[in-house]
Enzyme design. Structure first.
Site, PDB file in Angstrom:
ATOM      1  N   SER A 161       8.269  17.001 -17.158  1.00 23.96           N
ATOM      2  CA  SER A 161       7.791  15.652 -17.400  1.00 23.96           C
ATOM      3  C   SER A 161       7.138  14.872 -16.315  1.00 23.96           C
ATOM      4  O   SER A 161       6.184  14.352 -16.259  1.00 23.96           O
ATOM      5  CB  SER A 161       8.653  15.007 -18.396  1.00 23.96           C
ATOM      6  OG  SER A 161       8.950  15.359 -19.555  1.00 23.96           O
TER       7      SER A 161
ATOM      8  N   ARG B  76       9.654   6.302 -14.264  1.00 25.87           N
ATOM      9  CA  ARG B  76      10.813   6.310 -15.379  1.00 25.87           C
ATOM     10  C   ARG B  76      10.086   5.564 -16.593  1.00 25.87           C
ATOM     11  O   ARG B  76      10.514   5.831 -17.553  1.00 25.87           O
ATOM     12  CB  ARG B  76      12.071   5.594 -14.750  1.00 25.87           C
ATOM     13  CG  ARG B  76      13.314   5.682 -15.907  1.00 25.87           C
ATOM     14  CD  ARG B  76      13.793   7.094 -16.259  1.00 25.87           C
ATOM     15  NE  ARG B  76      14.391   7.902 -15.316  1.00 25.87           N
ATOM     16  CZ  ARG B  76      14.615   9.120 -15.493  1.00 25.87           C
ATOM     17  NH1 ARG B  76      14.715   9.469 -16.662  1.00 25.87           N
ATOM     18  NH2 ARG B  76      15.265   9.805 -14.418  1.00 25.87           N
TER      19      ARG B  76
ATOM     20  N   HIS C 156       7.478   7.747 -18.131  1.00 25.05           N
ATOM     21  CA  HIS C 156       8.282   8.764 -18.950  1.00 25.05           C
ATOM     22  C   HIS C 156       8.877   8.360 -20.083  1.00 25.05           C
ATOM     23  O   HIS C 156       8.893   8.993 -21.187  1.00 25.05           O
ATOM     24  CB  HIS C 156       9.512   9.194 -17.936  1.00 25.05           C
ATOM     25  CG  HIS C 156      10.347  10.509 -18.267  1.00 25.05           C
ATOM     26  ND1 HIS C 156      11.433  10.118 -19.040  1.00 25.05           N
ATOM     27  CD2 HIS C 156      10.192  11.596 -18.648  1.00 25.05           C
ATOM     28  CE1 HIS C 156      11.884  11.258 -19.656  1.00 25.05           C
ATOM     29  NE2 HIS C 156      11.238  12.423 -19.176  1.00 25.05           N
TER      30      HIS C 156
END
Length: 209
Positions: free
Chosen positions: A13, A41, A44
């Site tokens: 990812s 993050r 994501h």
């Protein structure tokens, strides 16, 4: 055949995130590795690349938040959802407590007596704690406004704020207000955010300590 290993899924990812940045956001540069870990993050978590541009980190935040964690500052969240999303295994590793007062009876009582939201009442209770604290906001603009208001009156050993309320009524405005203060912060400007984003920011910080 699809990938089933969780660590491999996450690794792939983040590789895809960087590929998309290279292809669709040419010339984009992170200011630091710390910033990169946090923004990626958030991307994501949300699959939203707007966080490349709307996530802002105040000066010296990295040093301040790391010191707060070393001092075992208590993390306070505005919602149980934000609290649930923060890694308990990592918090235990650092010896950090996490609390949310939104559903407590004492919070409800203060809200009724003062005719304010339970979010605002929970901030009043948080500021009664004079120990080091980190505040995480993923949902309630009134919570964030009350933090700013009480901080101006009495800093109460508040070390930092993660500000990411989501929505329409006062969400953008409350984050603009935080961005304009001298409180060490990470803020998701605009209407986007949420408890999942607030938790993702905290996890990114903890994972990379």
């Amino acid at each position: 055949m699809y990938i089933t290993n969780p660590s491999e899924i996450e690794k792939r990812s983040f590789e895809m995130i960087q590929d998309i940045i290279d292809e669709e956001h040419k010339g984009y540069k992170f200011n630091s590795e710390f910033e990169e870990k946090i923004i990626k993050r958030c991307v994501h978590t949300s699959a939203d690349f707007d966080y490349l541009y709307n996530l802002k980190i105040s000066k010296n935040f990295e040093d301040i938040i790391k010191q707060a964690i070393e001092d075992k500052a208590t993390i306070y969240t505005d919602t149980t959802m934000a609290m649930a999303g923060i890694s308990k295994v990592t918090l235990k590793k650092f010896g950090i407590d996490i609390k949310c007062f939104i559903s407590d009876e004492d919070t409800k009582k203060i809200a009724q007596e003062k005719s304010i939201t339970r979010s605002m009442a929970s901030v009043i209770r948080i500021f009664e704690d004079k120990n080091p604290k980190i505040i995480v906001v993923g949902n309630a603009p009134t919570f964030l406004y009350k933090v700013i208001e009480l901080y101006k009156e009495e800093k109460s050993n508040l070390r930092a704020i993660i500000g990411a309320p989501v929505g329409f009524v006062e969400a953008k405005e409350s984050k603009d207000a935080l961005y304009a203060t001298d409180i060490p912060h990470i803020v998701a400007l605009g209407r986007k955010g949420g408890s999942n984003i607030a938790a993702a920011i905290v996890n990114a910080i903890l994972y990379n300590m």
